[in-house]
Write a protein that holds these residues in place. Structure first.
Motif, PDB file in Angstrom:
ATOM      1  N   ALA A   1      48.932  66.981 105.532  1.00 14.00           N
ATOM      2  CA  ALA A   1      48.090  65.815 105.768  1.00 14.00           C
ATOM      3  C   ALA A   1      48.046  64.920 104.534  1.00 14.00           C
ATOM      4  N   GLN A   2      48.272  65.482 103.364  1.00  9.96           N
ATOM      5  CA  GLN A   2      48.202  64.754 102.100  1.00  9.96           C
ATOM      6  C   GLN A   2      49.488  64.948 101.303  1.00  9.96           C
ATOM      7  N   PRO A   3      50.553  64.214 101.577  1.00 13.88           N
ATOM      8  CA  PRO A   3      51.790  64.414 100.817  1.00 13.88           C
ATOM      9  C   PRO A   3      51.657  63.881  99.389  1.00 13.88           C
ATOM     10  N   SER A   4      51.870  64.752  98.424  1.00 13.78           N
ATOM     11  CA  SER A   4      51.849  64.365  97.016  1.00 13.78           C
ATOM     12  C   SER A   4      53.265  64.455  96.470  1.00 13.78           C
ATOM     13  N   ARG A   5      53.460  63.915  95.283  1.00 20.23           N
ATOM     14  CA  ARG A   5      54.801  63.966  94.682  1.00 20.23           C
ATOM     15  C   ARG A   5      55.253  65.399  94.453  1.00 20.23           C
TER      16      ARG A   5
ATOM     17  N   ARG B   1      62.025  53.442  99.206  1.00 21.41           N
ATOM     18  CA  ARG B   1      61.353  53.244  97.920  1.00 21.41           C
ATOM     19  C   ARG B   1      59.890  53.681  97.962  1.00 21.41           C
ATOM     20  N   ASP B   2      59.571  54.651  98.767  1.00 23.30           N
ATOM     21  CA  ASP B   2      58.202  55.146  98.896  1.00 23.30           C
ATOM     22  C   ASP B   2      57.727  55.741  97.580  1.00 23.30           C
ATOM     23  N   GLY B   3      56.442  55.582  97.281  1.00 19.54           N
ATOM     24  CA  GLY B   3      55.875  56.098  96.048  1.00 19.54           C
ATOM     25  C   GLY B   3      55.794  57.613  96.002  1.00 19.54           C
ATOM     26  N   LYS B   4      55.936  58.267  97.162  1.00 18.15           N
ATOM     27  CA  LYS B   4      55.896  59.734  97.177  1.00 18.15           C
ATOM     28  C   LYS B   4      57.135  60.347  96.538  1.00 18.15           C
ATOM     29  N   TYR B   5      58.225  59.599  96.544  1.00 19.70           N
ATOM     30  CA  TYR B   5      59.431  60.071  95.869  1.00 19.70           C
ATOM     31  C   TYR B   5      59.309  59.679  94.396  1.00 19.70           C
ATOM     32  N   GLY B   6      59.727  60.566  93.546  1.00 19.45           N
ATOM     33  CA  GLY B   6      59.675  60.258  92.126  1.00 19.45           C
ATOM     34  C   GLY B   6      60.931  60.725  91.419  1.00 19.45           C
TER      35      GLY B   6
ATOM     36  N   PHE C   1      60.255  60.099 105.844  1.00 15.34           N
ATOM     37  CA  PHE C   1      59.051  60.735 106.359  1.00 15.34           C
ATOM     38  C   PHE C   1      58.801  60.246 107.769  1.00 15.34           C
ATOM     39  N   PHE C   2      58.261  61.125 108.598  1.00 15.82           N
ATOM     40  CA  PHE C   2      57.753  60.679 109.881  1.00 15.82           C
ATOM     41  C   PHE C   2      56.372  61.270 110.059  1.00 15.82           C
ATOM     42  N   HIS C   3      55.592  60.672 110.911  1.00 15.17           N
ATOM     43  CA  HIS C   3      54.223  61.144 111.108  1.00 15.17           C
ATOM     44  C   HIS C   3      54.067  61.693 112.517  1.00 15.17           C
TER      45      HIS C   3
ATOM     46  N   TYR D   1      52.131  64.368 108.079  1.00 14.76           N
ATOM     47  CA  TYR D   1      53.397  63.805 107.626  1.00 14.76           C
ATOM     48  C   TYR D   1      54.400  64.923 107.406  1.00 14.76           C
ATOM     49  N   ALA D   2      55.644  64.662 107.755  1.00 13.35           N
ATOM     50  CA  ALA D   2      56.711  65.646 107.586  1.00 13.35           C
ATOM     51  C   ALA D   2      57.945  64.948 107.026  1.00 13.35           C
TER      52      ALA D   2
END
Length: 124
Positions: A36-40, A68-73, A5-7, A17-18
């Motif tokens: 603006a709000q990245p969710s899983r 290991r970002d929490g956005k990835y699942g 991700f980059f901002h 975020y993209a």
């Protein structure tokens, strides 16, 4: 292939975020969306868009490197595992492990985003 991700900051002061997917062989970045709000769920949708956008080139890719970002699942990993790619996690606190993707996103910020005033998600 690498995912990160980059901002980008907007003119009114909001942060967007993209996700960026980088093909290591060609160094070709794929930016699939901005939020603006990245969710899983949103991140999984962007992973599907990236996999579909690669088309037949995805068959030549063997690995996906991500942090290991929490956005990835598990659903994010399943998208690429369905394409016979092995998902590799970078070591904690090791930004150099994904140096190619970090360098490309830094270049995107310096070369493109520093010269444009982004107003909102639609404008980005």
């Amino acid at each position: 292939m690498a995912a990160d991700f980059f901002h980008l900051d907007t003119a009114p002061g909001h942060r967007l975020y993209a996700p960026a997917f980088l093909e290591h062989g060609t160094r070709r970045p794929h930016i699939t969306g901005v939020t603006a709000q990245p969710s899983r769920e949103w991140v999984v949708r962007q992973a599907r868009n990236a996999a579909a956008g690669l088309g037949v080139r995805i068959e030549s890719l063997r690995f996906l490197l991500r942090d290991r970002d929490g956005k990835y699942g598990p659903a994010f990993d399943a998208v690429f595992q369905a394409e016979d790619m092995e998902v590799l996690l970078s070591a904690p606190r090791a930004p150099r492990m994904d140096a190619h993707c970090e360098r490309v996103t830094g270049t995107l910020r310096r070369e493109a985003l520093d010269h444009v005033l982004v107003m909102n998600e639609a404008h980005a």
